[in-house]
Motif scaffolding. Structure first.
Motif, PDB file in Angstrom:
ATOM      1  N   LEU A 158      13.717  13.180   4.870  1.00 55.43           N
ATOM      2  CA  LEU A 158      12.977  12.210   4.076  1.00 55.43           C
ATOM      3  C   LEU A 158      12.287  11.156   4.942  1.00 55.43           C
ATOM      4  N   ILE A 159      12.594  11.136   6.228  1.00 58.25           N
ATOM      5  CA  ILE A 159      11.920  10.223   7.160  1.00 58.25           C
ATOM      6  C   ILE A 159      10.761  10.992   7.796  1.00 58.25           C
ATOM      7  N   HIS A 160       9.543  10.633   7.422  1.00 56.57           N
ATOM      8  CA  HIS A 160       8.387  11.428   7.835  1.00 56.57           C
ATOM      9  C   HIS A 160       7.590  10.803   8.983  1.00 56.57           C
ATOM     10  N   ASP A 161       7.948   9.594   9.396  1.00 57.16           N
ATOM     11  CA  ASP A 161       7.330   8.948  10.570  1.00 57.16           C
ATOM     12  C   ASP A 161       5.840   8.657  10.392  1.00 57.16           C
ATOM     13  N   MET A 162       5.367   8.635   9.168  1.00 54.61           N
ATOM     14  CA  MET A 162       3.932   8.555   8.933  1.00 54.61           C
ATOM     15  C   MET A 162       3.552   7.251   8.235  1.00 54.61           C
ATOM     16  N   GLY A 163       2.488   6.621   8.720  1.00 54.50           N
ATOM     17  CA  GLY A 163       1.890   5.494   8.020  1.00 54.50           C
ATOM     18  C   GLY A 163       0.424   5.771   7.801  1.00 54.50           C
ATOM     19  N   THR A 164      -0.202   5.046   6.895  1.00 53.60           N
ATOM     20  CA  THR A 164      -1.650   5.149   6.736  1.00 53.60           C
ATOM     21  C   THR A 164      -2.289   3.936   7.396  1.00 53.60           C
ATOM     22  N   LEU A 165      -3.567   4.055   7.749  1.00 54.70           N
ATOM     23  CA  LEU A 165      -4.255   2.935   8.400  1.00 54.70           C
ATOM     24  C   LEU A 165      -4.260   1.698   7.491  1.00 54.70           C
ATOM     25  N   GLU A 166      -4.449   1.908   6.208  1.00 52.65           N
ATOM     26  CA  GLU A 166      -4.434   0.783   5.272  1.00 52.65           C
ATOM     27  C   GLU A 166      -3.059   0.133   5.221  1.00 52.65           C
ATOM     28  N   GLY A 167      -2.005   0.957   5.153  1.00 55.56           N
ATOM     29  CA  GLY A 167      -0.651   0.428   5.090  1.00 55.56           C
ATOM     30  C   GLY A 167      -0.262  -0.307   6.357  1.00 55.56           C
ATOM     31  N   LEU A 168      -0.631   0.243   7.511  1.00 59.56           N
ATOM     32  CA  LEU A 168      -0.314  -0.393   8.782  1.00 59.56           C
ATOM     33  C   LEU A 168      -1.073  -1.709   8.946  1.00 59.56           C
ATOM     34  N   ALA A 169      -2.337  -1.731   8.500  1.00 56.00           N
ATOM     35  CA  ALA A 169      -3.109  -2.971   8.555  1.00 56.00           C
ATOM     36  C   ALA A 169      -2.478  -4.038   7.673  1.00 56.00           C
ATOM     37  N   GLY A 170      -2.013  -3.621   6.484  1.00 55.24           N
ATOM     38  CA  GLY A 170      -1.344  -4.569   5.595  1.00 55.24           C
ATOM     39  C   GLY A 170      -0.071  -5.118   6.198  1.00 55.24           C
ATOM     40  N   LEU A 171       0.672  -4.258   6.876  1.00 57.36           N
ATOM     41  CA  LEU A 171       1.901  -4.672   7.559  1.00 57.36           C
ATOM     42  C   LEU A 171       1.602  -5.750   8.595  1.00 57.36           C
ATOM     43  N   LEU A 172       0.556  -5.533   9.393  1.00 54.66           N
ATOM     44  CA  LEU A 172       0.168  -6.500  10.416  1.00 54.66           C
ATOM     45  C   LEU A 172      -0.329  -7.807   9.786  1.00 54.66           C
ATOM     46  N   ASP A 173      -1.094  -7.681   8.711  1.00 51.64           N
ATOM     47  CA  ASP A 173      -1.630  -8.876   8.050  1.00 51.64           C
ATOM     48  C   ASP A 173      -0.506  -9.738   7.475  1.00 51.64           C
ATOM     49  N   ARG A 174       0.482  -9.102   6.873  1.00 54.85           N
ATOM     50  CA  ARG A 174       1.607  -9.860   6.303  1.00 54.85           C
ATOM     51  C   ARG A 174       2.387 -10.573   7.397  1.00 54.85           C
ATOM     52  N   ALA A 175       2.597  -9.879   8.512  1.00 55.47           N
ATOM     53  CA  ALA A 175       3.315 -10.496   9.628  1.00 55.47           C
ATOM     54  C   ALA A 175       2.541 -11.685  10.178  1.00 55.47           C
ATOM     55  N   ALA A 176       1.224 -11.561  10.270  1.00 51.35           N
ATOM     56  CA  ALA A 176       0.402 -12.659  10.779  1.00 51.35           C
ATOM     57  C   ALA A 176       0.494 -13.874   9.859  1.00 51.35           C
ATOM     58  N   LEU A 177       0.459 -13.654   8.565  1.00 55.08           N
ATOM     59  CA  LEU A 177       0.567 -14.763   7.607  1.00 55.08           C
ATOM     60  C   LEU A 177       1.896 -15.508   7.788  1.00 55.08           C
ATOM     61  N   LEU A 178       2.954 -14.753   8.040  1.00 57.35           N
ATOM     62  CA  LEU A 178       4.271 -15.366   8.200  1.00 57.35           C
ATOM     63  C   LEU A 178       4.424 -16.053   9.549  1.00 57.35           C
TER      64      LEU A 178
END
Length: 304
Positions: free
Chosen positions: A193-213
């Motif tokens: 169930l661990i597929h090691d995959m992200g999408t560019l949109e999801g990864l960008a959102g992850l970075l954006d949320r971290a930057a806000l914090l």
């Protein structure tokens, strides 16, 4: 023994896999749990059964793009933008409201960052009175020292995410960086169930949320009453120092505690076998101590 119940939570056309751990007796509190990146709700070892054994009912789900909420290969890592990620979490929380017992929300890693963004989003300020406390395990606020991506890499990644949002990209952290237990490392590598995959949109959102914090741009809503944050000093997935700094900035929340786990890695819930109960009971103790009058905690000094 706690009772485990599997189910689904439907949001529009999407069905998210859910799982609950219920105590034998009527619950004293409820915990809504948000899992981390490249993870799923069945990978938290003794944490949920321990909480349930102490009277805390636990409810979690596999986020969109992860675990058993993925039903087609093209859905792997397909989380959608941050607005979708947060609205999914809110939808799941509201399913358990109103509640006759206090409700707590906990997030690990990526889920910890999402939890903080939710608690900071003015759109959901009306939800704050329903949440007694917020619990963060190794939240993603920043990368560990020496593992930060370069500015050009981040810029190009965000740009690509706008034009190819659903493009998948292998994005796993080495399993050896997540836990000190070799058996857990082995299971991470073998978990289908661990597929090691992200999408560019999801990864960008992850970075954006971290930057806000990390930049202090996401401000907690006024209704946030209590926060607990636990982080290991040897975390190679997220930054211990960033968590410490973020917590020190939350001076408006009088009832807050930062817990250091010296030498522990990223997955506090799956650290060395002898330590897992320590972490689970730390979380349970904090929750159970907040079932009485709130003024006892609001007037006490923050533990930082």
């Amino acid at each position: 023994m706690p009772t485990e119940i599997e189910g689904t939570h439907k949001i529009g056309e999407h069905e998210l896999f859910t799982k609950s751990w219920k105590p034998d007796e009527p619950p004293k509190a409820k915990l809504i749990f948000i899992h981390g990146f490249n993870d799923h709700i069945d990978r938290y070892y003794t944490l949920f059964p321990t909480l349930a054994s102490r009277g805390i009912e636990v409810h979690g789900f596999d986020q969109r793009g992860w675990g058993r909420s993925v039903r087609k290969p093209e859905h792997k890592g397909l989380t959608g933008p941050t607005s979708t990620v947060i609205s999914d979490i809110v939808s799941f929380i509201k399913q358990h409201l109103p509640s006759s017992v206090p409700v707590f929300v906990m997030g690990h890693s990526m889920g910890g960052g999402e939890t903080m963004i939710l608690a900071s989003d003015p759109q959901y300020e009306d939800l704050m009175p329903s949440i007694r406390g917020w619990i963060l395990e190794s939240p993603f606020i920043n990368f560990p020292k020496g593992q930060e991506p370069g500015g050009i890499t981040v810029f190009l990644g965000r740009l690509a995410g706008r034009f190819l949002p659903h493009k998948q990209r292998l994005s796993a952290l080495p399993a050896e960086n997540l836990t000190r237990d070799p058996e857990v490392v082995k299971s991470l590598k073998e978990d289908e169930l661990i597929h090691d995959m992200g999408t560019l949109e999801g990864l960008a959102g992850l970075l954006d949320r971290a930057a806000l914090l990390s930049q202090g741009k996401a401000k907690l809503n006024k209704g946030v009453r209590s926060i607990w944050l636990g982080h290991g000093t040897k975390d190679m997935g997220t930054s211990y120092e960033a968590s410490d700094a973020w917590m020190r900035q939350q001076t408006q929340v009088k009832d807050r505690e930062f817990k250091t786990y010296d030498g522990w890695y990223h997955q506090l819930h799956a650290d060395q076998p002898d330590n897992r109960l320590v972490f689970a009971n730390d979380v349970a103790d904090w929750i159970l101590a907040r079932l009485g009058p709130e003024d006892v905690h609001q007037t006490s000094a923050a533990k930082l």
